[in-house]
Enzyme design. Structure first.
Site, PDB file in Angstrom:
ATOM      1  N   GLU A  91      19.000  21.147  51.610  1.00  0.00           N
ATOM      2  CA  GLU A  91      20.384  21.755  51.593  1.00  0.00           C
ATOM      3  C   GLU A  91      20.505  20.814  52.865  1.00  0.00           C
ATOM      4  OE1 GLU A  91      22.932  24.601  49.867  1.00  0.00           O
ATOM      5  OE2 GLU A  91      21.525  24.406  48.309  1.00  0.00           O
ATOM      6  N   CYS A 104      25.634  20.394  58.868  1.00  0.00           N
ATOM      7  CA  CYS A 104      24.573  22.134  58.954  1.00  0.00           C
ATOM      8  C   CYS A 104      23.481  21.559  58.452  1.00  0.00           C
ATOM      9  CB  CYS A 104      25.661  23.248  57.725  1.00  0.00           C
ATOM     10  SG  CYS A 104      24.792  24.074  57.698  1.00  0.00           S
ATOM     11  N   CYS A 111      13.589  30.215  52.116  1.00  0.00           N
ATOM     12  CA  CYS A 111      13.688  30.552  53.115  1.00  0.00           C
ATOM     13  C   CYS A 111      12.618  32.500  52.462  1.00  0.00           C
ATOM     14  CB  CYS A 111      14.453  31.069  53.683  1.00  0.00           C
ATOM     15  SG  CYS A 111      15.326  32.032  55.004  1.00  0.00           S
ATOM     16  N   CYS A 115      17.885  38.241  53.346  1.00  0.00           N
ATOM     17  CA  CYS A 115      18.363  38.475  53.129  1.00  0.00           C
ATOM     18  C   CYS A 115      19.438  39.014  52.193  1.00  0.00           C
ATOM     19  CB  CYS A 115      19.651  37.682  54.352  1.00  0.00           C
ATOM     20  SG  CYS A 115      18.959  37.593  55.653  1.00  0.00           S
ATOM     21  N   CYS A 118      22.602  36.709  50.203  1.00  0.00           N
ATOM     22  CA  CYS A 118      22.364  35.234  51.000  1.00  0.00           C
ATOM     23  C   CYS A 118      21.547  34.506  49.607  1.00  0.00           C
ATOM     24  CB  CYS A 118      21.572  34.767  51.986  1.00  0.00           C
ATOM     25  SG  CYS A 118      21.391  33.172  52.388  1.00  0.00           S
ATOM     26  N   CYS A 337      25.587  28.000  51.273  1.00  0.00           N
ATOM     27  CA  CYS A 337      24.377  28.535  52.080  1.00  0.00           C
ATOM     28  C   CYS A 337      23.428  28.294  49.776  1.00  0.00           C
ATOM     29  CB  CYS A 337      24.304  30.301  52.155  1.00  0.00           C
ATOM     30  SG  CYS A 337      25.853  30.685  53.230  1.00  0.00           S
TER      31      CYS A 337
HETATM   32  N1  SAH Z   1      18.405  31.949  59.094  1.00  0.00           N
HETATM   33  C1  SAH Z   1      19.478  31.987  60.056  1.00  0.00           C
HETATM   34  C2  SAH Z   1      20.120  30.605  59.612  1.00  0.00           C
HETATM   35  C3  SAH Z   1      20.655  30.458  58.347  1.00  0.00           C
HETATM   36  S1  SAH Z   1      21.646  31.422  57.426  1.00  0.00           S
HETATM   37  C4  SAH Z   1      20.352  33.040  60.534  1.00  0.00           C
HETATM   38  O1  SAH Z   1      20.610  33.655  59.620  1.00  0.00           O
HETATM   39  O2  SAH Z   1      21.188  33.528  61.106  1.00  0.00           O
HETATM   40  C5  SAH Z   1      23.426  30.983  58.705  1.00  0.00           C
HETATM   41  C6  SAH Z   1      24.248  32.016  58.765  1.00  0.00           C
HETATM   42  O3  SAH Z   1      25.073  31.755  56.862  1.00  0.00           O
HETATM   43  C7  SAH Z   1      23.978  32.971  58.634  1.00  0.00           C
HETATM   44  O4  SAH Z   1      24.507  34.106  59.449  1.00  0.00           O
HETATM   45  C8  SAH Z   1      24.226  34.184  57.028  1.00  0.00           C
HETATM   46  O5  SAH Z   1      23.638  34.845  56.975  1.00  0.00           O
HETATM   47  C9  SAH Z   1      25.071  33.709  56.641  1.00  0.00           C
HETATM   48  N2  SAH Z   1      24.997  33.876  54.945  1.00  0.00           N
HETATM   49  C10 SAH Z   1      24.159  33.857  54.216  1.00  0.00           C
HETATM   50  N3  SAH Z   1      24.620  33.626  53.189  1.00  0.00           N
HETATM   51  C11 SAH Z   1      26.256  34.187  53.420  1.00  0.00           C
HETATM   52  C12 SAH Z   1      27.012  34.290  52.617  1.00  0.00           C
HETATM   53  N4  SAH Z   1      26.793  34.158  50.863  1.00  0.00           N
HETATM   54  N5  SAH Z   1      28.705  34.116  52.756  1.00  0.00           N
HETATM   55  C13 SAH Z   1      28.968  34.109  54.047  1.00  0.00           C
HETATM   56  N6  SAH Z   1      27.485  33.327  55.138  1.00  0.00           N
HETATM   57  C14 SAH Z   1      26.438  33.238  54.053  1.00  0.00           C
END
Ligand code: SAH
Length: 347
Positions: A91, A104, A111, A115, A118, A337
């Protein structure tokens, strides 16, 4: 066969000098053709001899990912599912802020950080992305902008797509150097942001790169207890190690980081949490970017209501922390995301 978009200029110089017995400036010429002039055909490279152009055609390609799916939001956000040469789907998103066009970029296929909130982690990592595949994401978005108007271009980059950039450190660093190079994409270092979930070794290494490129850290919690619940990486690198890496970065790189903080209803969004966060990051120069959670159907998390968001921001401000609320884009097209890819793979 090499993909020419894989090489930062220093590596290209090295390859051309050592393996092809060319002068160093060949790399500069090639960079100007492929990034400044956006030429994709070696025959158009008029200042390169016909005989060396034949060599280039034999050993190098300028392949880009292809568009597998495209969604355009009512706010102009473009979300692409791109297909790589081996079929992998990735993506990439273009957001239109008033200050510029932000790409982005994803750094891995899937990944492994896991988390809890996510969607990217629904699909485990299968491999790193090559530098050329990250450059390719920007080129494809830039081409789409140029179809709208030849003067438009990608002006800002955030490495915040699927994947953990510091888990694919070398390729990501080559990628940002190509974007930043004056003969490359020529995007200013301060217009590029790399975001990590907090891989401490990566932060310490990045501190020493001598780069002005922004660093963002996905913090999302004011303490280990809450962070452990939503970010497995927190068990490997507890808060005190993360904060000391941040301070090390501030000292070595002479720059401040941005902490990203998703507000999750009832989990990390109380005034108490805000006070604790302010205390935690006291002693750093950091700035906090509050992110309204983009809800994901399969998950239990909910976004904070508007009042909690503003109370959280107020509390931080009163405690002397600089904070802003992130603007949202493309909520009508699964731009958050990893959702588009996850949906597609499920089918
Ligand atoms: N792995 C890296 C970069 C990818 S995630 C990191 O963790 O920073 C990029 C950002 O999007 C991160 O801050 C992540 O926590 C956030 N993110 C992930 N899922 C999300 C969601 N559903 N809503 C808002 N932000 C989200």
């Amino acid at each position: 066969m090499f993909n020419l978009y894989n090489f930062k200029i220093e590596k290209l110089e090295e390859l051309l000098v050592n393996e092809y017995f060319q002068k160093k400036y060949r790399a500069t010429q090639l960079f100007k053709w492929i990034y400044e002039k956006r030429v994709t055909n070696f025959d158009e490279m008029s200042d390169i001899s016909a005989s060396f152009r034949e060599v280039l055609k034999k050993d190098f390609n300028l392949n880009k990912p292809t568009i597998f799916k495209k969604q355009v939001s009512s706010d102009g956000t473009i979300k692409l599912l791109l297909q790589m040469e081996d079929g992998a789907l990735v993506e990439t998103v273009l957001m239109r802020y008033n200050y510029g066009n932000v790409a982005c970029v994803s750094s891995e296929v899937g990944c492994n950080m896991g988390c809890a909130f996510c969607a990217s982690g629904f699909l485990k990592k299968t491999r790193n992305l090559e530098t050329s595949e990250m450059v390719g994401q920007v080129l494809v978005l830039d081409d789409l902008l140029k179809e709208e108007d030849p003067n438009k271009r990608v002006t800002h980059i955030v490495v915040m797509g699927t994947g953990e950039p510091f888990d694919n450190y070398d390729n990501v660093l080559d990628f940002v150097r190509i974007l930043n190079h004056p003969y490359g994409f020529a995007i200013g270092a301060r217009h590029i942001t790399v975001s990590t979930c907090g891989l401490v070794e990566g932060i310490r290494r990045y501190a020493k790169e001598g780069l002005q490129i922004n660093l963002a850290i996905s913090l999302h919690a004011p303490n280990d207890e809450i962070r452990n619940k939503i970010m497995p990486i927190s068990k490997k690198y507890p808060m005190d190690e993360l904060m000391s890496a941040v301070k090390y970065y501030e000292k070595e790189a002479g720059r401040r980081v941005t902490f990203e903080y998703i507000l999750l209803k009832g989990l990390n969004d109380s005034k108490e949490n805000a006070k604790e966060l302010a205390k935690l990051i006291k002693g750093t120069l950091a700035y906090v970017n509050l992110i309204p959670y983009n809800p994901i159907k399969e998950l239990v998390y909910q976004r904070s209501d508007e009042k909690s968001v503003h109370d959280f921001l107020d509390t931080l401000t009163k405690c002397g922390v600089t904070a802003t609320i992130r603007k949202e884009f493309g909520t009508d097209i699964d731009a958050a995301c990893g959702q588009l890819r996850a949906k597609n793979e499920k089918k």
